[in-house]
Enzyme design. Structure first.
Site, PDB file in Angstrom:
ATOM      1  N   ASP A   1      -8.956  -3.904 -20.343  1.00 18.85           N
ATOM      2  CA  ASP A   1      -9.074  -4.867 -21.440  1.00 18.85           C
ATOM      3  C   ASP A   1      -7.684  -5.108 -22.024  1.00 18.85           C
ATOM      4  O   ASP A   1      -7.106  -4.233 -22.668  1.00 18.85           O
ATOM      5  CB  ASP A   1     -10.032  -4.314 -22.502  1.00 18.85           C
ATOM      6  CG  ASP A   1     -10.195  -5.241 -23.696  1.00 18.85           C
ATOM      7  OD1 ASP A   1      -9.524  -6.299 -23.742  1.00 18.85           O
ATOM      8  OD2 ASP A   1     -10.979  -4.900 -24.588  1.00 18.85           O
TER       9      ASP A   1
ATOM     10  N   HIS B   1       0.809  -1.220   0.000  1.00 20.78           N
ATOM     11  CA  HIS B   1       0.000   0.000   0.000  1.00 20.78           C
ATOM     12  C   HIS B   1       0.848   1.279   0.000  1.00 20.78           C
ATOM     13  O   HIS B   1       0.334   2.359  -0.295  1.00 20.78           O
ATOM     14  CB  HIS B   1      -0.936  -0.005   1.212  1.00 20.78           C
ATOM     15  CG  HIS B   1      -2.258   0.657   0.964  1.00 20.78           C
ATOM     16  ND1 HIS B   1      -2.367   1.958   0.544  1.00 20.78           N
ATOM     17  CD2 HIS B   1      -3.526   0.201   1.067  1.00 20.78           C
ATOM     18  CE1 HIS B   1      -3.640   2.291   0.425  1.00 20.78           C
ATOM     19  NE2 HIS B   1      -4.368   1.226   0.727  1.00 20.78           N
TER      20      HIS B   1
END
Length: 454
Positions: free
Chosen positions: A398, A164
């Protein structure tokens, strides 16, 4: 789920003769807050009409590996390690010339892809094999590890685990979209809106605030005796009775929640910040408190991460890559405030005031409040936190074989954490992922759906 590991690749960033090593990136005030936080684990599922082993290993996997090398050139810190040198006041990210990112390739021979990639109720531990662990060398964790799992003749998944300190939700989204863009278009160039901005000098906080954060770190770490530790919490075994589900609120549902808030509040509507984020989280908080039981005096709290890219002066670029979020806690409440018919509007007003307050409070005031609350939190408080927001478009990545059919934050099984993102197939709708023990989950689902079904 039985997996067979077929390959472990070490992917190097695309070489750049102009880059000097070691590459060192200092941690900022915001990065430091997440130094000992659980790594974020995500799995993204892609359905394929043609996904034989031959086509996967000859076409899909080489494209994923080549594009990963290219994208690591842009996101170079992700190939490095966290270091805290004895002479330094704070840790930094260090990248050496031969640093790489681990990419595990595995196959599942027995799993039904449609079931594994579904959003329905299932044991939480089923997704664990699809995400890797974050490699750690001594007290120096890496920042990224990946796993691609083939479901022959069905599809594949990409498991991502990240630290993180460099990957808040916005950075994680942008990294995956950037990688997908490079893979799909076969290019080495990124458009401006996907090009990461790494300059740490844009993070302007009051003088002395970083020092305060460094002094606060032991309160956040599991190793209270070693203030300079970089060790991460261990991933705990998920109990068999913990279940996972992804629920949806349509745009129509969200509009109904906003109208309900307007009808139930006694305050002027303009006083309230009735955003989708506020009303959805208020609804979730209320359902979660009710699902836990009727101990009216137990302490409860709710937490979200506020993005400070647009809250500092001067503004931080939207493509800034790193951690630029800070946790905001709504503490000091009893369950009875949310168990009655007025529970929803109470939660709305609390969260609305919290979000509106971010505009008038500086980061130093917010930090001081955070320290005070962490040090004085009542023992046994039921704290739920939400990761992400309704603006997180996790379905836009995608890689050249279509949009994902599902995306799951696997690490929600490690703590009382909700994930939130935009719905896949409807603008304005919201997806929420969470894990609960089965008995509590059944009650929560009933409460969550009942308001809209009746």
């Amino acid at each position: 789920m039985a997996l067979n590991v077929t390959k472990i690749s070490q992917i190097s960033p695309l070489s750049d003769s102009s880059r000097e090593y070691p590459f060192i990136l200092p941690l900022t005030f915001f990065d430091l807050r997440w130094l000992s936080f659980h790594p974020t684990q995500q799995v993204i599922f892609y359905k394929l009409s043609e996904s034989s082993r031959e086509s996967f290993y000859s076409v899909i996997l080489p494209k994923l590996e080549q594009s990963l090398s290219v994208i690591l050139h842009y996101y170079l810190p992700l190939a490095g390690h966290l270091k805290w040198y004895p002479q330094d006041l704070k840790p930094c990210i260090v990248v050496l010339p031969h640093d790489t990112v681990s990419l595990i390739v595995a196959e599942s021979s027995d799993a039904n892809f449609s079931i594994v990639s579904s959003k329905g109720l299932r044991p939480a531990k089923e997704l664990r094999p699809l995400v890797p662990e974050l490699p750690v060398s001594g007290d120096s964790p890496t920042l990224l590890s990946l796993q691609v799992t083939l479901f022959p003749n069905q599809g594949f998944s990409i498991g991502i685990v990240s630290h993180h300190v460099f990957m808040d939700g916005i950075t994680a989204q942008m990294f995956t979209k950037s990688w997908a863009h490079i893979c799909k278009h076969g290019t080495t160039a990124l458009p401006e809106d996907l090009t990461p901005f790494l300059d740490r000098t844009v993070i302007n906080v009051p003088v002395g605030l970083e020092t305060k954060m460094l002094e606060f770190l032991p309160y956040l770490s599991e190793d209270k005796d070693n203030a300079r530790t970089l060790k991460l919490p261990l991933t705990e075994e998920t109990d068999a009775d913990v279940y996972r589900i992804t629920l949806e609120l349509t745009l129509e549902n969200v509009v109904k929640l906003k109208e309900r808030a307007k009808n139930e509040t006694n305050r002027p509507h303009l006083e309230l910040h009735l955003s989708t984020f506020v009303v959805v989280n208020a609804y979730l908080w209320t359902c979660l408190v009710k699902a836990r039981g009727v101990d009216v005096d137990r302490p409860v709290a709710y937490e979200y991460a506020a993005d400070f890219r647009n809250r500092l002066g001067p503004l931080v670029p939207r493509t800034y890559s790193g951690a630029c979020v800070f946790p905001i806690s709504c503490l000091g409440y009893k369950a009875k405030s949310f168990l009655g018919e007025d529970g929803f509007i109470n939660a709305v007003e609390i969260l609305s005031d919290s979000v509106k307050g971010l505009g008038s409070q500086g980061i130093e005031v917010i930090f001081d409040l955070c320290v005070e609350r962490v040090k004085n939190i009542e023992q046994g408080t039921q704290v739920w936190a939400v990761s992400g927001s309704n603006r997180f478009s996790v379905y836009e990545s995608d890689f050249g074989w279509g949009r994902p059919v599902n995306s799951e934050t696997v690490s929600t099984d490690q703590c009382q954490l909700l994930s939130m993102s935009e719905m896949r197939d409807q603008t304005g709708g919201v997806e929420i992922g969470l894990c609960l023990k089965k008995s509590e989950m059944d009650v929560f689902i009933s409460l969550f759906k009942n308001r809209f079904e009746n």
